[in-house]
Design a protein around this motif. Structure first.
Motif, short mmCIF file in Angstrom:
data_model
loop_
_atom_site.label_atom_id
_atom_site.label_comp_id
_atom_site.label_asym_id
_atom_site.label_seq_id
_atom_site.Cartn_x
_atom_site.Cartn_y
_atom_site.Cartn_z
N UNK A 90 3.16 17.80 -5.26
CA UNK A 90 4.15 18.34 -6.19
C UNK A 90 5.57 17.98 -5.79
N UNK A 91 5.77 16.75 -5.35
CA UNK A 91 7.08 16.22 -5.03
C UNK A 91 7.59 16.55 -3.64
N UNK A 92 6.79 17.20 -2.84
CA UNK A 92 7.25 17.61 -1.51
C UNK A 92 7.20 16.50 -0.48
N UNK A 93 6.17 15.66 -0.54
CA UNK A 93 6.01 14.57 0.41
C UNK A 93 5.93 13.26 -0.32
N UNK A 138 0.82 -1.21 0.00
CA UNK A 138 0.00 0.00 0.00
C UNK A 138 0.86 1.26 0.00
N UNK A 139 2.04 1.20 0.61
CA UNK A 139 2.94 2.36 0.59
C UNK A 139 3.34 2.67 -0.84
N UNK A 153 0.97 8.79 -5.93
CA UNK A 153 -0.18 9.69 -5.82
C UNK A 153 0.13 10.85 -4.88
N UNK A 154 0.74 10.55 -3.74
CA UNK A 154 1.09 11.61 -2.78
C UNK A 154 2.15 12.52 -3.37
N UNK A 155 3.13 11.96 -4.08
CA UNK A 155 4.16 12.78 -4.74
C UNK A 155 3.52 13.72 -5.76
N UNK A 173 2.59 6.14 7.23
CA UNK A 173 1.24 5.65 7.51
C UNK A 173 0.23 6.40 6.66
N UNK A 174 0.40 7.71 6.52
CA UNK A 174 -0.51 8.48 5.67
C UNK A 174 -0.41 8.04 4.21
N UNK A 175 0.80 7.81 3.74
CA UNK A 175 0.97 7.36 2.36
C UNK A 175 0.33 5.99 2.16
N UNK A 176 0.47 5.11 3.15
CA UNK A 176 -0.16 3.79 3.07
C UNK A 176 -1.69 3.91 3.06
#
Length: 75
Positions: free
Chosen positions: A38-41, A25-26, A32-34, A54-57
């Motif tokens: 915009x590449x920050x997280x 899941x990560x 998607x999170x990237x 955990x948020x990314x998962x």
């Protein structure tokens, strides 16, 4: 005997949960999170202990569930 069986089931469950939630899941949620941030997280690669991972998962879980719903025709 029951204690050994319970311990074995818990160990197997923990390993499966760690593999599915921490790895699959990560990496499903990472692009998607990237893209959204915009590449920050996420700032660091997969660190299982961090709140960011955990948020990314969780985002990966949401993407996986949406993909499964689309595949099954639930929309």
């Amino acid at each position: 005997m029951d204690a050994i069986l319970e311990l074995t089931v818990r160990c197997i469950g923990y390993v499966l949960l760690d593999v599915v939630f921490g790895t699959l899941l990560y990496w499903l949620g990472w692009p998607v999170v990237k893209l959204i941030s915009l590449g920050r997280y996420p700032r660091q690669p997969s660190n299982q202990e961090s709140r960011e991972s955990v948020y990314v998962s969780c985002v990966g879980l949401a993407i996986g569930l949406l993909g499964m719903m689309a595949t099954l025709g639930q929309f």
